[in-house]
Design a protein around this motif. Structure first.
Motif, PDB file in Angstrom:
ATOM      1  N   PRO A  23      26.422  35.061  -9.657  1.00  0.00           N
ATOM      2  CA  PRO A  23      25.591  35.451 -10.734  1.00  0.00           C
ATOM      3  C   PRO A  23      26.229  34.802 -11.991  1.00  0.00           C
ATOM      4  CG  PRO A  23      26.047  37.566  -9.750  1.00  0.00           C
ATOM      5  CD  PRO A  23      26.438  36.385  -9.155  1.00  0.00           C
ATOM      6  N   ARG A  24      25.479  34.399 -13.061  1.00  0.00           N
ATOM      7  CA  ARG A  24      26.115  33.741 -14.171  1.00  0.00           C
ATOM      8  C   ARG A  24      27.056  34.860 -15.063  1.00  0.00           C
ATOM      9  NH1 ARG A  24      27.192  29.725 -12.446  1.00  0.00           N
ATOM     10  NH2 ARG A  24      25.394  28.367 -11.489  1.00  0.00           N
ATOM     11  N   CYS A  25      28.016  34.430 -15.479  1.00  0.00           N
ATOM     12  CA  CYS A  25      28.763  35.431 -16.405  1.00  0.00           C
ATOM     13  C   CYS A  25      28.070  35.817 -17.538  1.00  0.00           C
ATOM     14  CB  CYS A  25      30.110  34.503 -16.594  1.00  0.00           C
ATOM     15  SG  CYS A  25      31.220  35.602 -17.566  1.00  0.00           S
ATOM     16  N   GLU A  26      28.272  37.200 -17.837  1.00  0.00           N
ATOM     17  CA  GLU A  26      27.473  37.679 -18.971  1.00  0.00           C
ATOM     18  C   GLU A  26      28.121  37.094 -20.299  1.00  0.00           C
ATOM     19  OE1 GLU A  26      26.302  41.549 -18.965  1.00  0.00           O
ATOM     20  OE2 GLU A  26      25.967  41.764 -16.862  1.00  0.00           O
ATOM     21  N   LEU A  27      29.483  36.869 -20.376  1.00  0.00           N
ATOM     22  CA  LEU A  27      29.887  36.410 -21.529  1.00  0.00           C
ATOM     23  C   LEU A  27      29.224  34.873 -22.032  1.00  0.00           C
ATOM     24  CD1 LEU A  27      31.828  36.374 -23.839  1.00  0.00           C
ATOM     25  CD2 LEU A  27      33.516  35.234 -22.189  1.00  0.00           C
TER      26      LEU A  27
END
Length: 131
Positions: free
Chosen positions: A118-122
């Motif tokens: 999953p893509r990094c939340e940052l």
């Protein structure tokens, strides 16, 4: 021939020729006025040294090939010491290829895992902030 002509024919500088001479790889005679004088065979020697350097050999390794050339062999690769040097260098290259192949496969694995994660939340936060 004088040093400038040998340098031109071999594609290197006169300074490098003097260095090869100090290393015992190139032979020069002296003219009556003290100039270095090289015979035709030194062109072949210098070209061989340059070829070896391009293959990753160092000047210490070149000695076996130069000795082989001076013994009258055509390429300098035929003598036992030269053949052993070639085998050793090939083993070094094959080892480096194996190491780099392993690194490539590990990097591919990391990239594949990163693509599936999953893509990094940052990065999501930063893209929201830029709107």
């Amino acid at each position: 021939m004088l040093i400038g002509e040998l340098a031109d024919r071999a594609g290197i500088s006169a300074r490098m020729l003097r260095y090869y001479e100090r290393q015992g790889l190139v032979r020069a005679g002296r003219s009556a006025n003290g100039y270095r004088v090289y015979d035709e065979g030194e062109v072949v020697v210098v070209r061989k040294i340059r070829e070896l350097l391009a293959l990753g050999f160092d000047l210490a390794d070149a000695g076996a090939f130069v000795t082989c050339l001076r013994a009258g062999n055509r390429s300098g690769d035929e003598c036992p010491d030269s053949v052993e040097s070639l085998r050793r260098r090939l083993a070094e290259v094959e080892g480096a290829i194996a190491e780099l192949t392993d690194v490539r496969e590990r990097l591919r694995g990391q990239l594949a895992a990163a693509d599936d994660a999953p893509r990094c939340e940052l990065s999501h936060y930063l893209s929201e902030e830029n709107r």
